[in-house]
Design an enzyme around this catalytic site. Sequence first.
Site, PDB file in Angstrom:
ATOM      1  N   GLU A 186       0.823  -1.206   0.000  1.00 29.94           N
ATOM      2  CA  GLU A 186       0.000   0.000   0.000  1.00 29.94           C
ATOM      3  C   GLU A 186       0.859   1.258   0.000  1.00 29.94           C
ATOM      4  OE1 GLU A 186      -3.992  -1.196   2.335  1.00 29.94           O
ATOM      5  OE2 GLU A 186      -2.217  -1.156   3.586  1.00 29.94           O
TER       6      GLU A 186
ATOM      7  N   CYS B 124       3.392   8.532   0.830  1.00 28.11           N
ATOM      8  CA  CYS B 124       4.105   7.641   1.741  1.00 28.11           C
ATOM      9  C   CYS B 124       4.146   6.266   1.081  1.00 28.11           C
ATOM     10  CB  CYS B 124       3.338   7.594   3.062  1.00 28.11           C
ATOM     11  SG  CYS B 124       3.980   6.414   4.249  1.00 28.11           S
TER      12      CYS B 124
ATOM     13  N   CYS C 267       7.341  -6.920   7.252  1.00 30.06           N
ATOM     14  CA  CYS C 267       8.440  -6.235   7.941  1.00 30.06           C
ATOM     15  C   CYS C 267       8.920  -7.122   9.085  1.00 30.06           C
ATOM     16  CB  CYS C 267       7.965  -4.895   8.508  1.00 30.06           C
ATOM     17  SG  CYS C 267       9.240  -3.968   9.384  1.00 30.06           S
TER      18      CYS C 267
ATOM     19  N   CYS D 192       8.172  -4.104  15.836  1.00 35.82           N
ATOM     20  CA  CYS D 192       7.761  -3.087  16.809  1.00 35.82           C
ATOM     21  C   CYS D 192       6.371  -3.467  17.319  1.00 35.82           C
ATOM     22  CB  CYS D 192       7.724  -1.695  16.163  1.00 35.82           C
ATOM     23  SG  CYS D 192       9.329  -1.176  15.540  1.00 35.82           S
TER      24      CYS D 192
ATOM     25  N   CYS E 111       3.031  -1.675  16.133  1.00 32.82           N
ATOM     26  CA  CYS E 111       2.831  -1.411  14.708  1.00 32.82           C
ATOM     27  C   CYS E 111       2.100  -2.560  14.016  1.00 32.82           C
ATOM     28  CB  CYS E 111       4.180  -1.168  14.032  1.00 32.82           C
ATOM     29  SG  CYS E 111       4.051  -0.861  12.264  1.00 32.82           S
TER      30      CYS E 111
ATOM     31  N   GLY F 162       7.368  -1.775   5.905  1.00 31.26           N
ATOM     32  CA  GLY F 162       8.752  -2.202   5.738  1.00 31.26           C
ATOM     33  C   GLY F 162       9.765  -1.304   6.412  1.00 31.26           C
ATOM     34  N   GLU F 163      10.974  -1.821   6.532  1.00 32.25           N
ATOM     35  CA  GLU F 163      12.084  -1.045   7.089  1.00 32.25           C
ATOM     36  C   GLU F 163      13.018  -0.704   5.925  1.00 32.25           C
ATOM     37  OE1 GLU F 163      13.280   0.638   9.745  1.00 32.25           O
ATOM     38  OE2 GLU F 163      15.034   0.873   8.471  1.00 32.25           O
TER      39      GLU F 163
ATOM     40  N   SER G 193      12.492   7.049   6.802  1.00 32.85           N
ATOM     41  CA  SER G 193      12.348   6.810   8.242  1.00 32.85           C
ATOM     42  C   SER G 193      12.855   5.412   8.588  1.00 32.85           C
ATOM     43  CB  SER G 193      10.861   6.927   8.602  1.00 32.85           C
ATOM     44  OG  SER G 193      10.652   6.588   9.950  1.00 32.85           O
TER      45      SER G 193
ATOM     46  N   SER H 174      12.683   6.589  14.105  1.00 35.78           N
ATOM     47  CA  SER H 174      11.580   6.207  14.982  1.00 35.78           C
ATOM     48  C   SER H 174      12.161   5.919  16.361  1.00 35.78           C
ATOM     49  CB  SER H 174      10.881   4.957  14.435  1.00 35.78           C
ATOM     50  OG  SER H 174      10.237   5.283  13.225  1.00 35.78           O
ATOM     51  N   LEU H 175      12.030   6.882  17.249  1.00 41.36           N
ATOM     52  CA  LEU H 175      12.680   6.768  18.560  1.00 41.36           C
ATOM     53  C   LEU H 175      11.722   6.147  19.584  1.00 41.36           C
ATOM     54  CD1 LEU H 175      15.372   7.486  19.974  1.00 41.36           C
ATOM     55  CD2 LEU H 175      14.316   9.643  20.655  1.00 41.36           C
ATOM     56  N   HIS H 176      10.642   6.824  19.845  1.00 40.60           N
ATOM     57  CA  HIS H 176       9.522   6.316  20.640  1.00 40.60           C
ATOM     58  C   HIS H 176       9.794   6.005  22.111  1.00 40.60           C
ATOM     59  CE1 HIS H 176       7.891   6.208  16.694  1.00 40.60           C
ATOM     60  NE2 HIS H 176       8.129   4.961  16.398  1.00 40.60           N
TER      61      HIS H 176
ATOM     62  N   ASN I 280      -2.200   5.860  16.605  1.00 41.74           N
ATOM     63  CA  ASN I 280      -3.424   5.400  15.950  1.00 41.74           C
ATOM     64  C   ASN I 280      -3.796   4.062  16.539  1.00 41.74           C
ATOM     65  OD1 ASN I 280      -3.751   7.457  13.883  1.00 41.74           O
ATOM     66  ND2 ASN I 280      -1.782   6.669  13.166  1.00 41.74           N
TER      67      ASN I 280
ATOM     68  N   CYS J  42      -0.437   6.247  10.033  1.00 43.78           N
ATOM     69  CA  CYS J  42       0.880   5.682  10.345  1.00 43.78           C
ATOM     70  C   CYS J  42       0.739   4.331  11.025  1.00 43.78           C
ATOM     71  CB  CYS J  42       1.636   6.559  11.317  1.00 43.78           C
ATOM     72  SG  CYS J  42       1.799   8.234  10.782  1.00 43.78           S
TER      73      CYS J  42
HETATM   74  N1  SAH Z   1      10.339   0.992   9.518  1.00 45.50           N
HETATM   75  C1  SAH Z   1      10.413   2.424   9.419  1.00 45.50           C
HETATM   76  C2  SAH Z   1       9.329   3.037   8.548  1.00 45.50           C
HETATM   77  C3  SAH Z   1       7.916   2.526   8.685  1.00 45.50           C
HETATM   78  S1  SAH Z   1       7.016   2.935  10.148  1.00 45.50           S
HETATM   79  C4  SAH Z   1      10.425   3.035  10.781  1.00 45.50           C
HETATM   80  O1  SAH Z   1      10.320   2.309  11.760  1.00 45.50           O
HETATM   81  O2  SAH Z   1      10.597   4.248  10.893  1.00 45.50           O
HETATM   82  C5  SAH Z   1       6.577   4.622   9.977  1.00 45.50           C
HETATM   83  C6  SAH Z   1       6.291   5.325  11.321  1.00 45.50           C
HETATM   84  O3  SAH Z   1       4.977   4.990  11.815  1.00 45.50           O
HETATM   85  C7  SAH Z   1       7.265   4.894  12.397  1.00 45.50           C
HETATM   86  O4  SAH Z   1       7.686   5.976  13.148  1.00 45.50           O
HETATM   87  C8  SAH Z   1       6.378   3.945  13.215  1.00 45.50           C
HETATM   88  O5  SAH Z   1       6.908   3.743  14.470  1.00 45.50           O
HETATM   89  C9  SAH Z   1       5.056   4.671  13.190  1.00 45.50           C
HETATM   90  N2  SAH Z   1       3.897   3.886  13.636  1.00 45.50           N
HETATM   91  C10 SAH Z   1       3.745   2.553  13.603  1.00 45.50           C
HETATM   92  N3  SAH Z   1       2.545   2.186  14.121  1.00 45.50           N
HETATM   93  C11 SAH Z   1       1.922   3.331  14.461  1.00 45.50           C
HETATM   94  C12 SAH Z   1       0.640   3.615  15.020  1.00 45.50           C
HETATM   95  N4  SAH Z   1      -0.231   2.656  15.281  1.00 45.50           N
HETATM   96  N5  SAH Z   1       0.323   4.913  15.258  1.00 45.50           N
HETATM   97  C13 SAH Z   1       1.195   5.894  14.948  1.00 45.50           C
HETATM   98  N6  SAH Z   1       2.394   5.682  14.400  1.00 45.50           N
HETATM   99  C14 SAH Z   1       2.767   4.413  14.161  1.00 45.50           C
END
Ligand code: SAH
Length: 340
Positions: A89, A102, A109, A113, A116, A156-157, A188, A211-213, A287, A330
Amino acid sequence: MKNIYGLTLEEMEQVFLNFGSKKFHAQQLFSWLYEKRVESFDAVTNIKKELLEVLEKDYSIQRFSIVDIQEDVDVCKYLFELFDGEHIEAVLMKHDYGNSVCISSQVGCNMGCKFCESGRRKKVRNLETYEMVLQLLMIEKVLGERISHVVVMGIGEPFDNYDHLLSFFKIINHPKGFAIGARHITVSTCGIVPKILEFGDFPLQINLAISLHAPNNSIRNQIMPINQAYPLETLISAIKEYLVKTNRRVTFEYILLNGINDSISCAEELAQLLRNINCYVNLIPYNETNNLDFKRTNTVQIMRFYDILKKNNINVTIRREFGSNISAACGQLRSKKEEL
Ligand code: SAH
């Protein structure tokens, strides 16, 4: 059979040279593909038919298909069916400054995480360069407008598909290709340290987002398995090295997860961690998905987190939300066809 949309201009030049022909035909072909947007080699009129026939033996100009489009206000999700039947997608977001897309970089992937959705399907394979290029080309065609910004943040990463990613960047950035400015392109990563370091040597000024989080290893280990391979100290020092090399700025993405990483002390710890780093922080409202382990932080608390970062002189924004009504937000990209 290879696909013509996977070749950078330099690679295409080499192909013509290998045929015993001239390099400049590559420029001509590039412009047919990306400026005139022809969809068959027959439409190419300034390269000899015999030469095109040789090319056609090794390279297809075929496009895969868009099998579903879901639209909402300012956002549109496209489902592609690849030649091997896999689905990916991409999401278009209409901003006042232009159209941003995007795109996905892999089928599935492996990063795992916890929050995700996209990662619930394990990686099946990397996308080929042409599969990334065609996502853009095909969206522009159905949209009838140019795409001005590209983010590689779909399924994907991207740094786990590094070589194809770089070829993709060269094609879409090239003035005779898609001509999207490097500063309008963002990739990202969840933090694949060796690739962050390598990316510092890539000549195009593409934006890097991380993506730090989490503000510390104990929280990050709980939600992002990649942190066990590359803990925060290693990640931050790689980013510092990248910044020295490139003289740029990085973006840190930080999803706010209720009760997990959104406390006042997390905000303070984050501010400490990012002190003296040329960056800005993008706070992402989570989300919510089918996964009940994670809840969204409420708006008041998001603002509180934001204020603490601000007070500590961290550049910070809260991400505008797009597409939650059509599961295009996202982390939600995972084709309905593939849901478990
Ligand atoms: N693998 C890469 C790119 C894909 S994820 C990465 O990790 O950056 C794109 C972004 O969406 C990342 O920052 C991811 O952590 C975030 N993301 C994943 N699930 C999400 C959710 N349910 N709500 C908001 N952001 C989310």
